[in-house]
Write a protein that holds these residues in place. Structure first.
Motif, PDB file in Angstrom:
ATOM      1  N   SER A  72       1.011  -1.086   0.080  1.00  0.00           N
ATOM      2  CA  SER A  72       0.110   0.111  -0.087  1.00  0.00           C
ATOM      3  C   SER A  72       0.956   1.073  -0.033  1.00  0.00           C
ATOM      4  N   LEU A  73       2.041   1.395   0.592  1.00  0.00           N
ATOM      5  CA  LEU A  73       2.710   2.358   0.811  1.00  0.00           C
ATOM      6  C   LEU A  73       3.676   2.794  -0.468  1.00  0.00           C
ATOM      7  N   ALA A  74       3.991   1.558  -1.025  1.00  0.00           N
ATOM      8  CA  ALA A  74       4.804   1.613  -2.182  1.00  0.00           C
ATOM      9  C   ALA A  74       3.894   2.020  -3.313  1.00  0.00           C
ATOM     10  N   ARG A  75       2.689   1.486  -3.485  1.00  0.00           N
ATOM     11  CA  ARG A  75       1.622   2.006  -4.613  1.00  0.00           C
ATOM     12  C   ARG A  75       1.449   3.627  -4.396  1.00  0.00           C
ATOM     13  N   HIS A  76       1.420   3.875  -3.165  1.00  0.00           N
ATOM     14  CA  HIS A  76       1.178   5.411  -2.500  1.00  0.00           C
ATOM     15  C   HIS A  76       2.340   6.176  -3.170  1.00  0.00           C
ATOM     16  N   LEU A  77       3.529   5.733  -2.888  1.00  0.00           N
ATOM     17  CA  LEU A  77       4.773   6.570  -3.296  1.00  0.00           C
ATOM     18  C   LEU A  77       4.550   6.913  -4.839  1.00  0.00           C
ATOM     19  N   ILE A  78       4.481   5.800  -5.523  1.00  0.00           N
ATOM     20  CA  ILE A  78       4.538   5.975  -7.024  1.00  0.00           C
ATOM     21  C   ILE A  78       3.479   6.901  -7.869  1.00  0.00           C
ATOM     22  N   ARG A  79       2.676   7.364  -6.894  1.00  0.00           N
ATOM     23  CA  ARG A  79       1.541   8.313  -7.369  1.00  0.00           C
ATOM     24  C   ARG A  79       1.950   9.608  -7.448  1.00  0.00           C
ATOM     25  N   LEU A  80       3.113  10.030  -6.672  1.00  0.00           N
ATOM     26  CA  LEU A  80       3.510  11.268  -6.624  1.00  0.00           C
ATOM     27  C   LEU A  80       3.650  12.211  -7.970  1.00  0.00           C
ATOM     28  N   PRO A  81       4.234  11.660  -8.991  1.00  0.00           N
ATOM     29  CA  PRO A  81       4.423  12.325 -10.260  1.00  0.00           C
ATOM     30  C   PRO A  81       3.122  12.756 -10.694  1.00  0.00           C
ATOM     31  N   ARG A  82       1.994  12.190 -10.613  1.00  0.00           N
ATOM     32  CA  ARG A  82       0.746  12.152 -11.287  1.00  0.00           C
ATOM     33  C   ARG A  82       0.055  13.450 -10.383  1.00  0.00           C
ATOM     34  N   PHE A 101      -1.414  13.577   3.607  1.00  0.00           N
ATOM     35  CA  PHE A 101      -2.080  12.836   4.646  1.00  0.00           C
ATOM     36  C   PHE A 101      -2.289  11.280   4.636  1.00  0.00           C
ATOM     37  N   GLU A 102      -2.552  10.746   3.335  1.00  0.00           N
ATOM     38  CA  GLU A 102      -2.645   9.386   3.042  1.00  0.00           C
ATOM     39  C   GLU A 102      -1.330   8.802   3.252  1.00  0.00           C
ATOM     40  N   LEU A 103      -0.243   9.409   2.803  1.00  0.00           N
ATOM     41  CA  LEU A 103       0.913   8.935   2.727  1.00  0.00           C
ATOM     42  C   LEU A 103       1.429   8.816   4.107  1.00  0.00           C
ATOM     43  N   ARG A 126      16.878  -3.665   4.757  1.00  0.00           N
ATOM     44  CA  ARG A 126      17.569  -2.661   4.056  1.00  0.00           C
ATOM     45  C   ARG A 126      16.340  -2.231   3.275  1.00  0.00           C
ATOM     46  N   SER A 127      15.432  -3.240   2.642  1.00  0.00           N
ATOM     47  CA  SER A 127      14.319  -2.701   1.745  1.00  0.00           C
ATOM     48  C   SER A 127      13.411  -2.006   2.604  1.00  0.00           C
ATOM     49  N   ARG A 128      13.067  -2.271   3.937  1.00  0.00           N
ATOM     50  CA  ARG A 128      12.295  -1.446   4.717  1.00  0.00           C
ATOM     51  C   ARG A 128      12.850  -0.146   4.918  1.00  0.00           C
ATOM     52  N   LEU A 129      13.995   0.100   5.232  1.00  0.00           N
ATOM     53  CA  LEU A 129      14.867   1.272   5.470  1.00  0.00           C
ATOM     54  C   LEU A 129      14.703   2.191   4.130  1.00  0.00           C
ATOM     55  N   VAL A 130      14.766   1.439   3.225  1.00  0.00           N
ATOM     56  CA  VAL A 130      15.047   2.336   1.668  1.00  0.00           C
ATOM     57  C   VAL A 130      13.498   2.710   1.819  1.00  0.00           C
ATOM     58  N   LEU A 131      12.375   1.994   1.853  1.00  0.00           N
ATOM     59  CA  LEU A 131      10.889   2.440   1.591  1.00  0.00           C
ATOM     60  C   LEU A 131      10.646   3.634   2.567  1.00  0.00           C
ATOM     61  N   ALA A 132      11.209   3.571   3.941  1.00  0.00           N
ATOM     62  CA  ALA A 132      11.065   4.469   4.942  1.00  0.00           C
ATOM     63  C   ALA A 132      11.576   5.822   4.511  1.00  0.00           C
ATOM     64  N   GLN A 133      12.924   5.597   3.909  1.00  0.00           N
ATOM     65  CA  GLN A 133      13.450   7.044   3.643  1.00  0.00           C
ATOM     66  C   GLN A 133      12.990   7.442   2.319  1.00  0.00           C
ATOM     67  N   LEU A 134      12.322   6.530   1.330  1.00  0.00           N
ATOM     68  CA  LEU A 134      11.935   7.365   0.137  1.00  0.00           C
ATOM     69  C   LEU A 134      10.617   7.849   0.665  1.00  0.00           C
ATOM     70  N   THR A 135       9.959   7.547   1.516  1.00  0.00           N
ATOM     71  CA  THR A 135       8.611   8.162   2.100  1.00  0.00           C
ATOM     72  C   THR A 135       9.063   9.694   2.633  1.00  0.00           C
ATOM     73  N   ALA A 136      10.162   9.424   3.558  1.00  0.00           N
ATOM     74  CA  ALA A 136      10.668  10.882   4.242  1.00  0.00           C
ATOM     75  C   ALA A 136      10.836  11.824   3.279  1.00  0.00           C
ATOM     76  N   ARG A 137      11.667  11.227   1.900  1.00  0.00           N
ATOM     77  CA  ARG A 137      11.935  12.263   1.066  1.00  0.00           C
ATOM     78  C   ARG A 137      10.746  12.969   0.244  1.00  0.00           C
ATOM     79  N   VAL A 138       9.511  11.957   0.011  1.00  0.00           N
ATOM     80  CA  VAL A 138       8.468  12.556  -0.567  1.00  0.00           C
ATOM     81  C   VAL A 138       7.669  13.423   0.401  1.00  0.00           C
ATOM     82  N   LEU A 139       7.716  13.113   1.764  1.00  0.00           N
ATOM     83  CA  LEU A 139       7.051  13.824   2.663  1.00  0.00           C
ATOM     84  C   LEU A 139       7.729  15.485   2.804  1.00  0.00           C
TER      85      LEU A 139
END
Length: 154
Positions: A72-82, A101-103, A126-139
């Motif tokens: 769910s988090l990954a799907r939401h992250l890739i919506r950013l450009p749209r 807010f949803e993120l 490492r996978s979860r750390l990368v996912l968390a840090q990508l979320t931080a960058r988007v936020l």
């Protein structure tokens, strides 16, 4: 009084600060040096793509999406450009507010269900750390676009 729940800036700031704190508790960082992965393409040019201090070739990290909250988090992250394209056309900042807010909600669900520090394997950690840090960058990007300064700690 500031509300830490619901669609409020403090709630979104809390999600960002929580990611920053979780990265320091794992004792790991990661510098992403290969930007070919789909998740990195969701982050617009100009965003700092470093994730900590340890060199990590993103192409060598398999992003593991076993848990429903990871997917769910990954799907939401890739919506950013749209979302950014829609924001540019519509000129309605609430579109971005709703997205982050949803993120924040999806990250908090991920954080509650998927331990980063105590992951079952180094690969999963490492996978979860990368996912968390990508979320931080988007936020961080989204908050800056709304002229809200992200806080490293609350």
């Amino acid at each position: 009084m500031l509300a830490l729940q619901g669609n409020t800036a403090p709630y979104m700031l809390y999600a960002y600060a929580r990611i920053q704190a979780s990265g320091s508790r794992t004792g790991e960082g990661a510098q992403i040096t290969n930007l070919t992965m789909v998740f990195m393409r969701t982050i617009p040019q100009g965003i700092n793509r470093k994730v900590g201090s340890e060199d990590l070739d993103l192409a060598s990290v398999e992003i593991v999406l076993d848990d429903v909250s990871e997917k769910s988090l990954a799907r939401h992250l890739i919506r950013l450009p749209r979302i950014l394209a829609e924001l540019e056309i519509e000129l309605k900042p609430h579109i971005l507010c709703d997205y982050i807010f949803e993120l924040s909600q999806k990250f908090n669900q991920f954080y509650e269900r998927c331990s980063i520090a105590n992951a079952d394997s180094e690969e999963l950690k490492r996978s979860r750390l990368v996912l968390a840090q990508l979320t931080a960058r988007v936020l961080k990007l989204s908050l800056h676009l709304l002229d809200i300064k992200p806080l490293e700690r609350l």
